[in-house]
Design an enzyme around this catalytic site. Sequence first.
Site, PDB file in Angstrom:
ATOM      1  N   LYS A   1     -67.047  44.285  73.300  1.00 10.93           N
ATOM      2  CA  LYS A   1     -67.297  45.224  74.398  1.00 10.93           C
ATOM      3  C   LYS A   1     -67.683  44.449  75.645  1.00 10.93           C
ATOM      4  CE  LYS A   1     -70.674  48.766  75.903  1.00 10.93           C
ATOM      5  NZ  LYS A   1     -71.729  49.720  75.501  1.00 10.93           N
TER       6      LYS A   1
ATOM      7  N   ASP B   1     -73.381  48.669  83.099  1.00  8.09           N
ATOM      8  CA  ASP B   1     -73.360  50.042  82.594  1.00  8.09           C
ATOM      9  C   ASP B   1     -74.431  50.863  83.304  1.00  8.09           C
ATOM     10  OD1 ASP B   1     -73.076  52.361  81.189  1.00  8.09           O
ATOM     11  OD2 ASP B   1     -73.860  51.589  79.275  1.00  8.09           O
TER      12      ASP B   1
ATOM     13  N   LYS C   1     -77.849  56.591  83.989  1.00  8.18           N
ATOM     14  CA  LYS C   1     -79.048  56.146  83.278  1.00  8.18           C
ATOM     15  C   LYS C   1     -80.263  56.226  84.204  1.00  8.18           C
ATOM     16  CE  LYS C   1     -76.965  52.658  80.213  1.00  8.18           C
ATOM     17  NZ  LYS C   1     -77.330  53.313  78.946  1.00  8.18           N
TER      18      LYS C   1
ATOM     19  N   ASP D   1     -71.977  57.953  79.577  1.00  6.46           N
ATOM     20  CA  ASP D   1     -72.752  56.766  79.206  1.00  6.46           C
ATOM     21  C   ASP D   1     -72.368  56.274  77.803  1.00  6.46           C
ATOM     22  OD1 ASP D   1     -74.569  54.738  79.452  1.00  6.46           O
ATOM     23  OD2 ASP D   1     -76.347  55.986  79.104  1.00  6.46           O
TER      24      ASP D   1
ATOM     25  N   ARG E   1     -67.670  52.922  73.298  1.00  6.84           N
ATOM     26  CA  ARG E   1     -66.772  53.359  72.228  1.00  6.84           C
ATOM     27  C   ARG E   1     -65.388  53.722  72.774  1.00  6.84           C
ATOM     28  NH1 ARG E   1     -70.905  57.943  70.426  1.00  6.84           N
ATOM     29  NH2 ARG E   1     -72.315  56.343  71.182  1.00  6.84           N
TER      30      ARG E   1
END
Length: 510
Positions: free
Chosen positions: A263, A268, A275, A345, A349
Site C-alpha cells: 500500500k 492519507d 481524519k 478513509d 483496500r
Amino acid sequence: MSTPATLNLTSGDPATTPADALVVATTHVGSFSVVPGAMTKATVSKIQAALLSVGATGNADELVRIPGAGLCDAPVIVAVGLGNNKGAIKNERLRRAAGSAIRSLAGFKKVSIAIPASNASQVGAILEGAGLGAYTFTDHLFSKKPNSKVPVRSITLFTVLALDSESKKQLTRARHVVSNVHFARDAINTSPLHLPPAELAARAKSHLAETSVKVTVLDERALTSQGYGGIMGVGQGSSRGPRLIRMEYKPRGAQHHVALIGKGITFDTGGISLKPPAGMHAMKGDMSGAAAVIATMRAIADLKLPIAVTAYAACAENMPGGAAQRPGDVITIYGGKTVEVLNTDAEGRLVMADVLVRVAQDNADVVLDISTLTGAAVVALGHRTAGVMGDAHIRDAVHAAADRAGEEFWPMPMPEELRPLLESNVADIANISQRGGVGQREGGMLSAAWFLKEFVPEGLPWAHLDIAGPAFHEHAAYGYTHKGGVGFGVRTLLTFVEDVLAGSVSLQSK
Ligand code: BES
Ligand code: ZN
Ligand code: ZN
C-alpha cells in the site's frame, strides 16, 4: 539519503584493536558478568571490575559507559546488558542490544563490537541490529546536525567463530538488509510534500536501477485506460496523480514465484471522510507497505536469490480536493467488480483490490499484501505488533518467518459472520462494514481482510499483513528502532521469500 555504516566482521582481539569505542555485552545470571567473546580473560576481568565499580548490573537493556583508558585501545567502553539469559540467547535480544549500543554512540566514527555470537545466524543478528541502530534522517535539515548526532560510520564485529562462508553470507545479508531498511525509513520520513506518488515511483526506479529488476510505472492515463478504478478513485482528489509501480525479478531457472503488493498512500487525509487533525502528520507513513516491497526487491536482487518475485506498489495521495470521490460513489475495481465507497478513509483496500485482481495474470505461487490498513489493527495489537491474516498455512508461514526475522506479527482470524456486513445496497461490495445502515467499527482489521479476500484470485494462496501499528514509531527510540519510519516488513518479506526458496513453505491452494 542516509549512508549506512559500513559493517565488517573479523577475528582477533577487539580490546587491542584501535577504535573510537568498544561495545561489550554483560549479563545478570545470578550475578553480574561481562561476556568474554573474543577478549582475553585478563581484559574481561579488568573491564568487569571497572563496570562493577560504577554499579553495572547486566540487566536487559542496561547501557553503561566507562572510560576505556587502561582497559582497551578505545577511549570509551559501552556495556550493554543482555539480562538473565539462561541457555541460548535469542537472536532478537542480540539485535536489540547491538542496536541500542550503536544508537547511543552517535558521534563516534569507528566502533568495535565484542558481543559474542555462538553461530553464524547470531553474527547476522548482531550486525543487522548494529547497522539498523546507526541511522538518522537529515534530508530536510538546512543546518547540519551537530557531530554528536551523526550516526556511527564504521562497525566491526569481532568473533571467535570461523570466518567461513556461512558467516560471510550473514555479513552480506546484514549489509543488504540494513541499507534497504534505511531506504524504506528514508522514504517514510520524507515530508509528504516532497513525496507524491510520482516521486515514490522515481525513487523505486533509481533504487532498482542497477539491478536486474525491471520496473514499469503506470501513470494516471494508463491506470484510467486499463481500468484501475480503485487507485484512480482514491487518487482523484489530489492534484498529484496516482502511480502503480510494477517490479519484476525473474532469474533464469527459478522454481518458485512470489508476488508482493504494498500500500503506497503517500499521504492519507481520509479524503472527504476527513481524519481529525491531531496525529494526521503520521499518515505520511501510509506508504510503508510500498516502501517495504521496493526495499525487499532490491535486497532479493542484490542477494541474487534464485526465485522469481513480482512486486507492486499501489501509490496514491488521498486528498479531499474538488475532484475527490464522495461517500456513496460506486467505483469499478480492475476486472469489473464494483465497490460502494461509504467511507473515503478506507482507501487502502481500494488501491490494494485493483492490484490483487491484476496479480492473477502473473501466475505467482503465492501473494502477500502488506499495508498500514486499519486503525483497528493498532487498537487490537498496539504499536509494536502487526497482524497477519489470510490462508492459514501462508499466514502461519509469515508468522514463522517474522519470528526469525525479529519482527513481531500475530496471526488473526477471519470470522465468517463479518463478511455479510460488507454487503452494499447498490454495488457488489461496500468498503466498510455496516450493521443496520450504521458503520460497524468492531473487528475492523478482520473485515478489511474480508474485503481484500473478495479480490484475491481464486486458488492463489494469500496472506494479508496489516502493519498499521509498528510502521511508524512515535514514542522513544529503543533497540535499533528510531523515532519515525521503522522500515517494518522488509525483514519479514525477505525471510518469507527465502523460506519459499528453501521449500519450507507449503504452496498448495486451500
Ligand atoms: N491509513 C489508515 C489506517 C491507519 C491508522 C494506519 C493508524 C496507521 C495508523 C487507513 O486508511 C484508515 O484510515 N482506515 C480506517 C478505516 C475505517 C474508515 C473503516 C480506520 O482504520 O479508521
Ligand atoms: Zn484512510
Ligand atoms: Zn490509509
